[in-house]
Motif scaffolding. Structure first.
Motif, short mmCIF file in Angstrom:
data_model
loop_
_atom_site.label_atom_id
_atom_site.label_comp_id
_atom_site.label_asym_id
_atom_site.label_seq_id
_atom_site.Cartn_x
_atom_site.Cartn_y
_atom_site.Cartn_z
N ARG A 1 60.60 118.28 33.71
CA ARG A 1 61.44 119.10 33.13
C ARG A 1 61.05 119.90 31.74
N ASN A 2 61.82 121.30 31.59
CA ASN A 2 61.41 121.43 30.36
C ASN A 2 61.86 120.69 29.43
N PRO A 3 61.62 120.46 27.88
CA PRO A 3 61.57 119.41 26.90
C PRO A 3 63.64 119.99 26.73
N GLU A 4 63.44 121.04 26.55
CA GLU A 4 64.87 121.84 26.01
C GLU A 4 65.77 121.45 27.19
N LEU A 5 65.95 121.86 27.85
CA LEU A 5 67.03 120.95 29.02
C LEU A 5 66.77 119.49 29.42
N LEU A 6 65.66 119.12 29.35
CA LEU A 6 65.44 117.36 29.42
C LEU A 6 66.70 117.05 27.81
N ALA A 7 66.76 117.68 26.88
CA ALA A 7 66.97 117.00 25.75
C ALA A 7 68.93 117.56 26.02
N ASP A 8 69.12 118.30 26.50
CA ASP A 8 70.54 119.00 26.74
C ASP A 8 70.95 117.98 27.81
N MET A 9 70.02 117.37 28.60
CA MET A 9 70.99 116.76 29.87
C MET A 9 71.16 115.46 29.23
N ALA A 10 70.04 114.82 28.50
CA ALA A 10 70.74 113.67 27.73
C ALA A 10 71.20 113.30 26.59
N ARG A 11 71.95 114.75 26.33
CA ARG A 11 73.02 114.86 25.33
C ARG A 11 74.32 115.29 25.79
N THR A 12 73.96 115.63 27.71
CA THR A 12 75.75 115.78 28.17
C THR A 12 75.93 114.17 28.87
N VAL A 13 74.72 113.36 29.07
CA VAL A 13 74.94 112.32 29.71
C VAL A 13 75.13 111.62 28.53
#
Length: 256
Positions: free
Chosen positions: A83-95
């Motif tokens: 995953r793109n790092p920015e996307l992973l950061a957003d996914m982690a923030r959402t969870v």
């Protein structure tokens, strides 16, 4: 020096069972009092039938955020390559928000070649994947500061792996938890290397929680060396929590 209690994790390996079994086992572990519930970030089973039942990591973590109430959740570990790092950061923030602040971001550089080849990722070399992780970690941290809303807390970062030149240096710079697959003698040596990296970057090594796989024969020695997070694993088709229950009893005795 930080005086940490013993914590117990369960890695519920999402292979060879249907999701109803996964959900039921996750809820049981939560009710038993496990501290952290992990899955893993792969696309195929790592043992048993190579094409057996298997489910994806991050959609499962979002479901666990809703179906559990107390336990921390995370991957042991998420693969940086997928995953793109920015996307992973957003996914982690959402969870993190769905779980009301219970997410741990476990992350590593990746190693399972079949995941890469079948899903179209460039496998490259171990060194190259670690270099990519080194680039991704500050991007993840930067994105967390830009998101609206921000994470509910400083999301703990767990880095898994034992590479002495790169992985342990990344741990010293970025991690709240270091997960090792070492035996006691190897752990002792690598902890010395980690302390050296912490000195180089100006960090107190006691700020990093030491995590290991839970093995009954090693746990007291690992505890003496400084390990405080011990993770048991189970998978399908019939996940067994017998060992987890025994480790929870040991935890409570240690923390009494």
């Amino acid at each position: 020096m930080i005086d940490r209690p013993v914590r117990i994790g369960l890695q519920l390996q999402p292979q060879h069972m249907d999701y109803a079994t996964i959900r039921r086992t996750a809820s049981e572990a939560d009710d038993l009092g496990v501290d952290i519930l992990f899955n893993w970030d792969h696309f195929f089973p790592l043992s048993g039938e190579p094409d057996g039942l298997h489910f994806e990591c991050w959609t499962m973590l979002a479901a666990w955020a809703e179906s559990t109430s107390r336990v921390e959740i995370g991957a042991l570990v998420a693969c940086n390559s997928y995953r793109n790092p920015e996307l992973l950061a957003d996914m982690a923030r959402t969870v993190d928000h769905i779980s009301e602040g219970r997410l741990i971001l476990g992350i590593g550089s990746g190693w399972f070649e079949r995941d890469y080849t079948e899903y179209g990722y460039q496998f490259g070399t171990a060194g190259g994947r670690l270099d990519d992780l080194a680039t991704a970690l500050p991007r993840i941290e930067s994105r967390w500061e830009k998101l609206n809303p921000k994470p509910t807390r400083d999301i703990p970062v767990l880095i898994g792996g034992g590479g002495e030149k790169k992985t342990l240096r990344l741990t010293a710079k970025h991690a709240d938890i270091w997960h090792s697959f070492s035996d006691p003698s190897t752990l002792e040596r690598k902890l010395g290397i980690l302390r050296d990296h912490c000195a180089d970057v100006g960090r107190d090594p006691s700020g990093i929680e030491i995590s290991v796989m839970g093995k009954t024969e090693d746990r007291d020695k690992m505890y003496e060396l400084g390990a405080r997070l011990f993770t048991i694993h189970t998978g399908g088709p019939s996940p067994d929590l017998t060992e987890l229950r025994e480790f929870l009893t040991w935890r409570d005795q240690r923390n009494a």
